[in-house]
Write a protein that holds these residues in place. Structure first.
Motif, short mmCIF file in Angstrom:
data_model
loop_
_atom_site.label_atom_id
_atom_site.label_comp_id
_atom_site.label_asym_id
_atom_site.label_seq_id
_atom_site.Cartn_x
_atom_site.Cartn_y
_atom_site.Cartn_z
N SER A 30 0.83 -1.19 0.00
CA SER A 30 0.00 0.00 0.00
C SER A 30 0.87 1.25 0.00
O SER A 30 1.90 1.30 0.67
CB SER A 30 -0.91 -0.01 1.23
OG SER A 30 -1.59 1.21 1.36
N GLY A 31 0.44 2.25 -0.73
CA GLY A 31 1.20 3.48 -0.84
C GLY A 31 0.78 4.56 0.12
O GLY A 31 1.14 5.71 -0.05
N GLY A 32 -0.02 4.23 1.13
CA GLY A 32 -0.36 5.23 2.13
C GLY A 32 -1.84 5.51 2.27
O GLY A 32 -2.25 6.17 3.20
N CYS A 33 -2.66 5.01 1.40
CA CYS A 33 -4.11 5.23 1.50
C CYS A 33 -4.72 4.23 2.47
O CYS A 33 -4.32 3.07 2.51
CB CYS A 33 -4.74 5.07 0.12
SG CYS A 33 -6.53 5.18 0.16
N CYS A 34 -5.65 4.64 3.23
CA CYS A 34 -6.47 3.80 4.11
C CYS A 34 -5.69 3.12 5.23
O CYS A 34 -5.96 3.35 6.37
CB CYS A 34 -7.22 2.73 3.31
SG CYS A 34 -8.25 3.42 2.02
#
Length: 124
Positions: A30-34
């Protein structure tokens, strides 16, 4: 042999359990969302990858018949290309998108910089 991604014994055990319950698995970092920057575990093919993603590793886990692929977006890889990732599992719950969430644990990444020798081998 140099790898970009490894797993701890605890993470490998959770991967075997999830594979037995659900079928072939894949990860996308994940790149930082949620859920922050968490490794998200899905059924193989459930998360659609394409030209904007980089396959970092096809992990061979003892007791799992097929490799578990580990992906990252190309834009995030540009920032993390010098980093070795180790997938671990700890008690707690993530945001719920990842397959391990109902088990009361969450995958996380432990990282370190790749050495110049490791980078040279990966580039070859």
């Amino acid at each position: 042999m140099v790898t970009r991604v490894d797993v701890t014994p605890a993470a490998a055990g959770m991967m075997r359990q999830l594979r037995d319950q659900h079928g072939p698995l894949m990860f996308h970092q994940s790149g930082g969302c949620c859920d922050g920057s968490s490794p998200m575990c899905y059924l193989e093919g459930e998360f659609r990858t394409g030209k904007s993603d980089v396959l970092l590793e096809s992990l061979r886990i003892e007791g799992v018949p097929e490799p578990i692929t580990f992906w990252m977006s190309a834009s995030q890889f540009e920032l993390w290309r010098h980093t070795h990732l180790t997938v671990d599992v700890v008690p707690g719950r993530g945001a719920g998108f990842s397959l391990e969430a109902p088990e009361g644990v969450r995958f996380l990444i432990r990282s370190r910089l790749l050495t110049s020798d490791e980078l040279a081998e990966l580039s070859a």
